[in-house]
Write a protein that holds these residues in place. Structure first.
Motif, short mmCIF file in Angstrom:
data_model
loop_
_atom_site.label_atom_id
_atom_site.label_comp_id
_atom_site.label_asym_id
_atom_site.label_seq_id
_atom_site.Cartn_x
_atom_site.Cartn_y
_atom_site.Cartn_z
N LEU A 172 0.83 -1.21 0.00
CA LEU A 172 0.00 0.00 0.00
C LEU A 172 0.86 1.25 0.00
CD1 LEU A 172 -2.67 1.57 0.31
CD2 LEU A 172 -2.50 1.18 2.79
N GLY A 173 1.93 1.25 0.79
CA GLY A 173 2.82 2.40 0.84
C GLY A 173 3.50 2.68 -0.49
N LEU A 174 3.94 1.62 -1.18
CA LEU A 174 4.59 1.81 -2.48
C LEU A 174 3.60 2.27 -3.54
CD1 LEU A 174 6.99 -1.28 -2.50
CD2 LEU A 174 7.58 1.11 -2.08
N VAL A 175 2.38 1.76 -3.50
CA VAL A 175 1.34 2.23 -4.43
C VAL A 175 1.04 3.71 -4.16
CG1 VAL A 175 -1.10 2.01 -5.08
CG2 VAL A 175 0.32 -0.04 -4.81
N SER A 176 0.98 4.08 -2.88
CA SER A 176 0.73 5.48 -2.52
C SER A 176 1.88 6.38 -2.97
CB SER A 176 0.53 5.61 -1.00
OG SER A 176 -0.61 4.90 -0.58
N LEU A 177 3.11 5.84 -2.93
CA LEU A 177 4.26 6.61 -3.41
C LEU A 177 4.11 6.92 -4.89
CD1 LEU A 177 7.07 7.85 -3.14
CD2 LEU A 177 8.04 5.55 -3.37
N ALA A 178 3.69 5.93 -5.67
CA ALA A 178 3.48 6.16 -7.11
C ALA A 178 2.37 7.19 -7.33
CB ALA A 178 3.12 4.84 -7.79
N ALA A 179 1.30 7.10 -6.52
CA ALA A 179 0.21 8.07 -6.64
C ALA A 179 0.67 9.46 -6.26
CB ALA A 179 -0.96 7.64 -5.76
N PHE A 180 1.50 9.55 -5.22
CA PHE A 180 2.03 10.84 -4.77
C PHE A 180 2.87 11.49 -5.86
CE2 PHE A 180 5.57 13.13 -2.69
CZ PHE A 180 4.85 14.09 -1.98
N LEU A 181 3.75 10.72 -6.46
CA LEU A 181 4.60 11.27 -7.53
C LEU A 181 3.76 11.73 -8.71
CD1 LEU A 181 7.52 8.67 -7.44
CD2 LEU A 181 7.52 11.02 -6.54
N ALA A 182 2.68 11.00 -9.00
CA ALA A 182 1.80 11.38 -10.10
C ALA A 182 1.09 12.69 -9.79
CB ALA A 182 0.79 10.28 -10.37
N VAL A 183 0.60 12.83 -8.55
CA VAL A 183 -0.11 14.06 -8.17
C VAL A 183 0.85 15.24 -8.17
CG1 VAL A 183 -1.36 15.22 -6.31
CG2 VAL A 183 -1.86 12.83 -6.84
N VAL A 184 2.06 15.05 -7.62
CA VAL A 184 3.05 16.13 -7.61
C VAL A 184 3.42 16.52 -9.04
CG1 VAL A 184 5.43 16.72 -7.03
CG2 VAL A 184 3.98 15.57 -5.35
N GLY A 185 3.61 15.53 -9.89
CA GLY A 185 3.98 15.80 -11.27
C GLY A 185 2.90 16.52 -12.05
N SER A 186 1.64 16.27 -11.70
CA SER A 186 0.53 16.92 -12.40
C SER A 186 0.34 18.37 -11.98
CB SER A 186 -0.77 16.15 -12.14
OG SER A 186 -1.20 16.32 -10.79
N GLY A 187 0.86 18.70 -10.78
CA GLY A 187 0.69 20.06 -10.26
C GLY A 187 -0.67 20.33 -9.68
N ALA A 188 -1.52 19.30 -9.63
CA ALA A 188 -2.88 19.50 -9.14
C ALA A 188 -2.91 19.72 -7.63
CB ALA A 188 -3.75 18.30 -9.51
N GLY A 189 -2.10 18.96 -6.90
CA GLY A 189 -2.04 19.12 -5.45
C GLY A 189 -3.29 18.68 -4.73
N VAL A 190 -4.14 17.88 -5.36
CA VAL A 190 -5.39 17.46 -4.75
C VAL A 190 -5.13 16.44 -3.65
CG1 VAL A 190 -7.63 16.38 -5.16
CG2 VAL A 190 -6.62 17.87 -6.90
N LEU A 191 -5.51 16.78 -2.43
CA LEU A 191 -5.35 15.89 -1.27
C LEU A 191 -3.92 15.36 -1.15
CD1 LEU A 191 -8.67 13.80 -1.52
CD2 LEU A 191 -8.21 15.80 -0.09
N ILE A 192 -2.96 16.21 -1.46
CA ILE A 192 -1.57 15.78 -1.49
C ILE A 192 -1.08 15.31 -0.12
CG2 ILE A 192 -0.58 18.08 -1.08
CD1 ILE A 192 0.75 15.41 -3.52
N GLY A 193 -1.54 15.98 0.93
CA GLY A 193 -1.14 15.58 2.28
C GLY A 193 -1.66 14.21 2.64
N LEU A 194 -2.89 13.91 2.23
CA LEU A 194 -3.48 12.61 2.51
C LEU A 194 -2.75 11.50 1.75
CD1 LEU A 194 -5.78 11.08 3.92
CD2 LEU A 194 -7.17 11.48 1.89
N VAL A 195 -2.46 11.76 0.48
CA VAL A 195 -1.75 10.77 -0.33
C VAL A 195 -0.36 10.52 0.23
CG1 VAL A 195 -0.87 10.22 -2.63
CG2 VAL A 195 -3.07 11.39 -2.39
N GLU A 196 0.31 11.59 0.67
CA GLU A 196 1.65 11.42 1.23
C GLU A 196 1.62 10.59 2.50
OE1 GLU A 196 5.61 14.15 2.05
OE2 GLU A 196 3.63 15.05 2.37
#
Length: 225
Positions: A172-196
């Motif tokens: 779960l942590g590694l999947v969340s890491l991939a999701a975090f990098l995707a959100v950061v890369g998109s610049g959207a910042g949606v729920l970034i703290g929760l994903v991190e």
């Protein structure tokens, strides 16, 4: 045929290992709570703000977020101590053969080094390179660590169920890491703290669960006293 093959090896982990693994999560969560509670104007958001913001005194703005953590030193101390506690707990574990032991220790050492880098180089724009390297190292190695520990559940003397839970938490942590990098890369910042937090919390919970499960069983007084 009995199902003894699925039972854990009757192994007592040392008090040092149990205490340090439990302390790693406790130190982090306490530091995060205290630092976040002190950030009141405007209030710190667990779902919007980066975790690293809690280690930046500020006030400043970086990565599109306002940073002002009055107790930044508490968070940075927490980062430092949780990494050291996790490494100490892993070093004190018993039951792993030499090859697997060194793989686990090396992974825990990377986690500790990453946490120390995060503590020494808070997440401001000026320290972004060192801080980012430390965070990525800690995020990746922490989750790989609990997967390795979960797969070694019999050697460590804990249940198969906990072993599977540790593997699931690390995944779960590694999947969340991939999701975090995707959100950061998109610049959207949606729920970034929760994903991190989906990266960090699973392996902290896993280490604490291993420490709790490794307590020796209570002695039963068969005399009835």
């Amino acid at each position: 045929m009995t199902d003894l093959a699925l039972e854990p090896v009757p192994l007592r982990q040392s008090r040092a290992a149990r205490t340090a693994l439990l302390a790693a999560g406790g130190i982090y969560f306490t530091a995060e709570f205290v630092a976040a509670a002190a950030w009141t104007d405007p209030p710190y958001s667990y779902t919007y703000h980066f975790i690293s913001n809690l280690g930046v005194h500020g006030p400043s703005t970086a990565f599109g977020q306002y940073m002002y953590s009055p107790l930044a030193w508490v968070m940075n101390t927490g980062f430092f101590l949780f990494g050291i506690a996790a490494l100490a707990g892993v070093l004190a574990l018993r039951g792993l053969p030499r090859g697997r032991r060194w793989a686990v220790i090396a992974t825990a050492a990377v986690l500790a080094a990453g946490a120390v880098l995060v503590a020494l180089f808070p997440g401001s724009a000026d320290a972004s390179a060192a801080h980012g390297l430390g965070a990525f190292a800690a995020f990746t190695s922490g989750n790989v660590l609990v997967i390795l520990l979960g797969r070694a559940h019999r050697l460590l003397g804990v249940s198969r169920r906990l072993g599977r839970a540790l593997v699931a938490l690390g995944t779960l942590g590694l999947v969340s890491l991939a999701a975090f990098l995707a959100v950061v890369g998109s610049g959207a910042g949606v729920l970034i703290g929760l994903v991190e937090r989906g990266i960090l919390y699973p392996f902290l919970i896993g280490l604490a669960a291993l420490g709790a499960a490794s307590r020796p069983p209570r002695t039963v007084d068969r005399s009835g006293h």
